[in-house]
Design a protein around this motif. Structure first.
Motif, PDB file in Angstrom:
ATOM      1  N   GLU A  24       0.481   6.507  -7.081  1.00  0.00           N
ATOM      2  CA  GLU A  24      -0.666   7.362  -7.403  1.00  0.00           C
ATOM      3  C   GLU A  24      -0.330   8.838  -7.321  1.00  0.00           C
ATOM      4  OE1 GLU A  24      -5.341   7.928  -6.107  1.00  0.00           O
ATOM      5  OE2 GLU A  24      -3.929   7.125  -4.650  1.00  0.00           O
ATOM      6  N   ASN A  64     -11.321   8.604  -5.415  1.00  0.00           N
ATOM      7  CA  ASN A  64     -10.669   8.866  -6.694  1.00  0.00           C
ATOM      8  C   ASN A  64     -11.532   9.669  -7.655  1.00  0.00           C
ATOM      9  OD1 ASN A  64      -7.834   7.473  -7.065  1.00  0.00           O
ATOM     10  ND2 ASN A  64      -9.042   6.221  -5.662  1.00  0.00           N
ATOM     11  N   THR A  75       0.829  -1.209   0.000  1.00  0.00           N
ATOM     12  CA  THR A  75       0.000   0.000   0.000  1.00  0.00           C
ATOM     13  C   THR A  75       0.864   1.260   0.000  1.00  0.00           C
ATOM     14  OG1 THR A  75      -0.184   0.060   2.422  1.00  0.00           O
ATOM     15  CG2 THR A  75      -1.871  -1.145   1.225  1.00  0.00           C
ATOM     16  N   PHE A 110       1.500   8.509   1.518  1.00  0.00           N
ATOM     17  CA  PHE A 110       1.155   9.917   1.350  1.00  0.00           C
ATOM     18  C   PHE A 110       2.137  10.817   2.100  1.00  0.00           C
ATOM     19  CE2 PHE A 110      -1.131  13.735   2.636  1.00  0.00           C
ATOM     20  CZ  PHE A 110      -1.727  14.139   1.456  1.00  0.00           C
ATOM     21  N   SER A 113      -0.745   2.953   3.498  1.00  0.00           N
ATOM     22  CA  SER A 113      -1.331   3.967   2.621  1.00  0.00           C
ATOM     23  C   SER A 113      -1.053   5.372   3.132  1.00  0.00           C
ATOM     24  CB  SER A 113      -2.850   3.735   2.533  1.00  0.00           C
ATOM     25  OG  SER A 113      -3.486   4.781   1.862  1.00  0.00           O
ATOM     26  N   SER A 114      -1.266   5.573   4.425  1.00  0.00           N
ATOM     27  CA  SER A 114      -1.033   6.899   5.006  1.00  0.00           C
ATOM     28  C   SER A 114       0.433   7.300   4.907  1.00  0.00           C
ATOM     29  CB  SER A 114      -1.476   6.905   6.477  1.00  0.00           C
ATOM     30  OG  SER A 114      -2.851   6.630   6.590  1.00  0.00           O
ATOM     31  N   ASN A 171     -12.844   3.806  -1.939  1.00  0.00           N
ATOM     32  CA  ASN A 171     -11.747   3.963  -2.884  1.00  0.00           C
ATOM     33  C   ASN A 171     -12.222   4.653  -4.160  1.00  0.00           C
ATOM     34  OD1 ASN A 171      -9.173   3.665  -4.018  1.00  0.00           O
ATOM     35  ND2 ASN A 171      -9.544   1.567  -4.678  1.00  0.00           N
ATOM     36  N   ILE A 201       0.264   4.051  -3.015  1.00  0.00           N
ATOM     37  CA  ILE A 201      -0.029   5.475  -2.851  1.00  0.00           C
ATOM     38  C   ILE A 201       1.096   6.324  -3.430  1.00  0.00           C
ATOM     39  CG2 ILE A 201      -0.313   7.311  -1.131  1.00  0.00           C
ATOM     40  CD1 ILE A 201      -2.798   5.640  -1.582  1.00  0.00           C
ATOM     41  N   HIS A 258      -4.826   0.043  -9.396  1.00  0.00           N
ATOM     42  CA  HIS A 258      -5.229   0.687  -8.150  1.00  0.00           C
ATOM     43  C   HIS A 258      -6.707   0.448  -7.858  1.00  0.00           C
ATOM     44  CE1 HIS A 258      -3.871   3.715  -5.148  1.00  0.00           C
ATOM     45  NE2 HIS A 258      -5.164   3.989  -5.068  1.00  0.00           N
TER      46      HIS A 258
END
Length: 460
Positions: A41, A353, A34, A162, A158-159, A349, A38, A127
């Motif tokens: 992305e 997006n 994850t 970012f 994920s966090s 999700n 991210i 994704h």
């Protein structure tokens, strides 16, 4: 209630009774996956100016690479999750990691903006499926009592993607070029796919998950959660898509963008900690405060734009507030009980997006209309819409919540405890990137020379 109970009962019977070393390694692989998902992305956010100059397009046009990726996720998240529910989970998850690798390779060697967009579409398809698969996978390889902690650890990756992945990728790009930086992430995703093949426990597919209907989503409050989440992401990305150019316009040296993103990411960790603290005690109140603070920060940003210090302070407040929202929205969606957890993940999700795609598009239009300084006003308007939905939707965002197996009170503590594990590995990751990018730099240098020759011939 609910089909949620049925789903849980079915899946529980297939889970291990005790934690095994293979389960622990599997959860770690999912969390790392994850992180790179991210990073893939959001990487163009930090590279927007550099990529636009190299590919000969404007920054507002370059923002479309964020939009096209998010649009693919928004359109495909729910249908792909439903269509692949019966397939072996390991094969599906590994295929998404391969998709990330292919996406980044296409972007790294792209001779034109159109090829970059094509590569981003490939990443968007991967994704669209990855997060629903990853969260459900986590619950299947640990005992039922640890399902929530497993999901929380996966989402902590994920966090941290970012918070740390984007600044780290930006720093690498500023050091050796954006193509080697993207190539490094491609190589990391490919290696991670091999690691997943070797170490992820095999998990069989299941019967089609409970999807429900828009009417059922509205009745349980899930629809309001999805709409509020969409608007939150849209408002955030109106500005965040162009955060690099915005900071430079406020007085930041172009070479310091990665450092600024890292500082802002650090404030996001504060928000992540706050989410872990209050997601069970006061989720509604915390989310209302977070969205309100974000909107207020956007309203203030244009007035401090002449001061780099003021801009960074207000942006730090914005990012800290935003750091709480991912956990709070996911918790709210799962707690509605309207659908099974993987479908809740797919809906959130997809909504996120749609918001990213819409926010990047609106940001591009606002940038051309009012300029960088006043861009945050557009984001503030959208965030006020999200705040209104949260305030009005007491079913989706109740004052008092109940813990569920899939997101228990103790599960969220894993998010903050996992920060130390992941951040302590950053120096190792940095050294690995330095080694990897040495070889990738040679290959991408050849590509750059070739594309330069093509451009010269076209000019002639």
């Amino acid at each position: 209630m609910s089909t949620n109970t049925t789903t849980s009962a079915v899946s529980t019977s297939t889970r291990p009774i005790t934690v095994t070393n293979r389960s622990i390694v599997g959860i770690a692989v999912l969390g790392l996956a994850t992180f790179f998902a991210i990073t893939t992305e959001l990487m163009p956010v930090g590279l927007l100016g550099t990529m636009s100059r190299d590919l000969g397009v404007s920054e507002s046009t370059m923002g479309f690479v964020v939009t096209v990726y998010a649009a693919a996720v928004a359109i495909l998240a729910l249908p792909l999750t439903s269509l692949t529910a019966r397939l072996p989970r390991k094969a599906v998850l590994v295929s998404t990691l391969v998709g990330y690798a292919v996406s980044n390779v296409l972007v790294a060697v792209a001779p034109s903006f159109a090829v970059v967009c094509a590569g981003r579409v490939v990443g968007g398809v991967a994704h669209a499926l990855f997060f629903s698969v990853a969260s459900a996978y986590a619950t299947r390889i640990v005992p039922p009592r640890l399902a929530g902690r497993a999901i929380a650890f996966v989402y902590s990756g994920s966090s941290l993607g970012f918070v740390l992945g984007v600044p780290l990728a930006t720093w690498v790009a500023q050091t050796i070029g954006w193509r080697p930086a993207v190539g490094s992430v491609a190589l990391a995703a490919a290696v991670l796919a091999l690691v997943a093949v070797a170490f992820l426990p095999a998990v069989s597919g299941t019967a089609s998950p409970h999807v429900g209907s828009p009417r059922a989503w509205a009745r349980t409050g899930l629809l309001s959660v999805v709409v509020a989440d969409l608007l939150l992401f849209a408002g955030h990305y109106v500005v965040y898509t162009y955060i690099g150019p915005y900071a430079i316009d406020a007085g930041l040296d172009a070479g310091m963008v990665s450092g600024a993103l890292l500082v802002l990411g650090g404030t996001g960790i504060v928000g992540l900690w706050l989410a872990g603290t209050f997601v069970d005690r006061a989720p509604r109140q915390t989310l209302i405060a977070a969205v309100a603070v974000m909107a207020a920060a956007f309203a203030v940003l244009p007035f401090v734009h002449g001061s780099l210090f003021g801009t960074m302070v207000v942006a730090g407040v914005w990012m800290a507030a935003n750091g709480t929202t991912g956990t709070l929205f996911m918790a709210a969606a799962i707690r509605t009980g309207g659908v099974s957890p993987d479908i809740a993940g797919a809906l959130v999700n997809g909504a996120s997006n749609i918001g990213i795609a819409g926010g990047a598009a609106v940001g591009g239009q606002a940038l051309g209309a009012v300029g960088l300084q006043y861009l945050p006003f557009a984001g503030a308007v959208v965030l006020i819409g999200s705040l209104g939905v949260v305030l009005a939707a007491r079913r989706g965002f109740p004052v008092h919540t109940h813990a569920q197996e899939h997101l228990s009170t103790t599960s969220v503590e894993a998010i903050t405890s996992s920060l130390a594990v992941v951040t302590s590995s950053v120096p190792v990751v940095s050294r690995a990137i330095a080694t990897i990018t040495g070889s990738i730099g040679v290959a991408t240098g050849t590509v750059s020379t070739a594309t330069g020759s093509v451009r010269t011939q076209r000019r002639r």
